[in-house]
Write a protein that holds these residues in place. Structure first.
Motif, PDB file in Angstrom:
ATOM      1  N   ARG A 207     -14.937  -1.713  -0.030  1.00  0.00           N
ATOM      2  CA  ARG A 207     -16.137  -2.501  -0.275  1.00  0.00           C
ATOM      3  C   ARG A 207     -15.958  -3.634  -1.292  1.00  0.00           C
ATOM      4  O   ARG A 207     -16.293  -4.777  -0.995  1.00  0.00           O
TER       5      ARG A 207
ATOM      6  N   SER B 157       0.825  -1.217   0.000  1.00  0.00           N
ATOM      7  CA  SER B 157       0.000   0.000   0.000  1.00  0.00           C
ATOM      8  C   SER B 157       0.855   1.261   0.000  1.00  0.00           C
ATOM      9  O   SER B 157       1.933   1.277   0.589  1.00  0.00           O
TER      10      SER B 157
ATOM     11  N   VAL C 129      -7.072  -2.586  -2.518  1.00  0.00           N
ATOM     12  CA  VAL C 129      -7.764  -2.667  -3.809  1.00  0.00           C
ATOM     13  C   VAL C 129      -7.888  -1.250  -4.382  1.00  0.00           C
ATOM     14  O   VAL C 129      -8.400  -0.353  -3.713  1.00  0.00           O
TER      15      VAL C 129
HETATM   16  C1  LIG Z   1      -7.120   4.995  -6.144  1.00  0.00           C
HETATM   17  C2  LIG Z   1      -7.998   4.207  -5.197  1.00  0.00           C
HETATM   18  C3  LIG Z   1      -8.878   3.289  -5.707  1.00  0.00           C
HETATM   19  C4  LIG Z   1      -9.689   2.534  -4.864  1.00  0.00           C
HETATM   20  N1  LIG Z   1     -10.520   1.601  -5.400  1.00  0.00           N
HETATM   21  C5  LIG Z   1     -11.276   0.842  -4.578  1.00  0.00           C
HETATM   22  C6  LIG Z   1     -12.107  -0.196  -5.128  1.00  0.00           C
HETATM   23  O1  LIG Z   1     -12.133  -0.476  -6.321  1.00  0.00           O
HETATM   24  N2  LIG Z   1     -12.877  -0.902  -4.259  1.00  0.00           N
HETATM   25  C7  LIG Z   1     -12.890  -0.631  -2.911  1.00  0.00           C
HETATM   26  O2  LIG Z   1     -13.614  -1.287  -2.195  1.00  0.00           O
HETATM   27  N3  LIG Z   1     -12.074   0.292  -2.368  1.00  0.00           N
HETATM   28  C8  LIG Z   1     -11.269   1.025  -3.169  1.00  0.00           C
HETATM   29  N4  LIG Z   1     -10.407   1.962  -2.615  1.00  0.00           N
HETATM   30  C9  LIG Z   1     -10.319   2.044  -1.150  1.00  0.00           C
HETATM   31  C10 LIG Z   1      -9.161   1.196  -0.581  1.00  0.00           C
HETATM   32  O3  LIG Z   1      -9.092  -0.061  -1.206  1.00  0.00           O
HETATM   33  C11 LIG Z   1      -9.351   0.926   0.900  1.00  0.00           C
HETATM   34  O4  LIG Z   1      -9.562   2.124   1.587  1.00  0.00           O
HETATM   35  C12 LIG Z   1      -8.171   0.151   1.463  1.00  0.00           C
HETATM   36  O5  LIG Z   1      -8.557  -0.471   2.659  1.00  0.00           O
HETATM   37  C13 LIG Z   1      -6.976   1.052   1.727  1.00  0.00           C
HETATM   38  O6  LIG Z   1      -5.893   0.303   2.239  1.00  0.00           O
HETATM   39  P1  LIG Z   1      -4.558   1.024   2.734  1.00  0.00           P
HETATM   40  O7  LIG Z   1      -4.947   1.882   3.910  1.00  0.00           O
HETATM   41  O8  LIG Z   1      -3.638  -0.063   3.120  1.00  0.00           O
HETATM   42  O9  LIG Z   1      -4.046   1.814   1.588  1.00  0.00           O
HETATM   43  C14 LIG Z   1      -9.612   2.720  -3.447  1.00  0.00           C
HETATM   44  C15 LIG Z   1      -8.692   3.669  -2.933  1.00  0.00           C
HETATM   45  C16 LIG Z   1      -7.890   4.396  -3.795  1.00  0.00           C
HETATM   46  C17 LIG Z   1      -6.911   5.382  -3.226  1.00  0.00           C
END
Ligand SMILES: Cc1cc2nc3c(=O)[nH]c(=O)nc-3n(C[C@H](O)[C@H](O)[C@H](O)COP(=O)(O)O)c2cc1C
Length: 207
Positions: free
Chosen positions: A122, A9, A85
């Protein structure tokens, strides 16, 4: 025995990290050493297919953390690859890193156990989980499962902790990985240490 947990991440201490910590705690409780390493949030180059890694034993690009993580991979007995994701896939930097890591350092990971985990607000979890697991499948690695597909949900670390099922899945990975490492360790030095290696036939289906 040591497990390397890779946080792909861009957030050093975000949701993916929180999930990795849950796994690490279970491993530590069972006597397994752990190290969590972060891919960082600077640019990560994609693989250019130059074949340089086959000559030099590392990627030709030295301006990100992939080679350093690859060096850590050499000494580990097991792995956890974690990614958030992004648009229903593992985040782009992690995909770039995994391509180069497996091209350059895959030989040091084969026949070892590993789990992949994904974190999402989600959706897109199972598609992303599939993408990560495919690196293990092409590299003769033992894929460690849990009681569901390896995912947690949340936008912030505290959300992950509230995802009770996600927490139990992560804890299960730690327990299963520790068990598997001990089973593998118990056959070290015996003919069962490694499977018979079947030479790979590589075909392109091109006439
Ligand atoms: C560019 C971007 C795209 C994302 N796309 C999705 C997605 O397709 N589906 C989803 O459920 N969350 C999506 N998210 C939310 C992150 O997957 C989620 O907040 C995740 O737990 C973040 O993990 P981290 O804190 O380790 O970065 C997205 C976030 C970002 C920044």
């Amino acid at each position: 025995m040591k497990v390397l947990l890779i946080n792909g991440s861009p957030n050093e201490h975000g949701c993916t990290y929180t999930a990795l910590i849950l796994i690490a705690r279970e491993l530590n409780a069972r006597g397994i050493e752990t190290e969590i390493t972060w891919l960082g949030n600077d640019a990560v180059r994609g693989c250019i297919g130059c074949g340089g890694c086959k000559k030099f034993g590392k990627c030709v690009f030295g301006d990100d953390r992939v080679n350093a993580i690859g060096e850590k991979c050499k000494g580990a007995d097991g792995y956890v690859f974690g990614a958030p994701v992004h648009y229903a896939s593992p985040n782009g930097a992690m995909i770039c890193a995994m391509d180069r890591l497996f091209m350059a350092f895959g030989q040091h990971m084969k026949f070892k156990p590993a789990a992949c985990i994904v974190s999402a607000r989600r959706a897109g979890t199972t598609a992303s989980y599939d993408v990560l697991n495919k690196y293990l499948g092409i590299n003769n690695m033992i894929t460690v499962p849990s009681s569901y597909w390896n995912m947690v949900h949340g936008s912030r670390p505290e959300d992950v902790i509230k995802d009770e099922e996600g927490v139990s899945i992560m804890r299960g990975i730690g327990s299963n990985l520790a068990w598997l490492l001990k089973v593998l360790d118990s056959v070290k030095g015996t003919p069962l240490e490694k499977p018979e290696v079947i030479p790979k036939a590589k075909t392109n289906f091109i006439r």
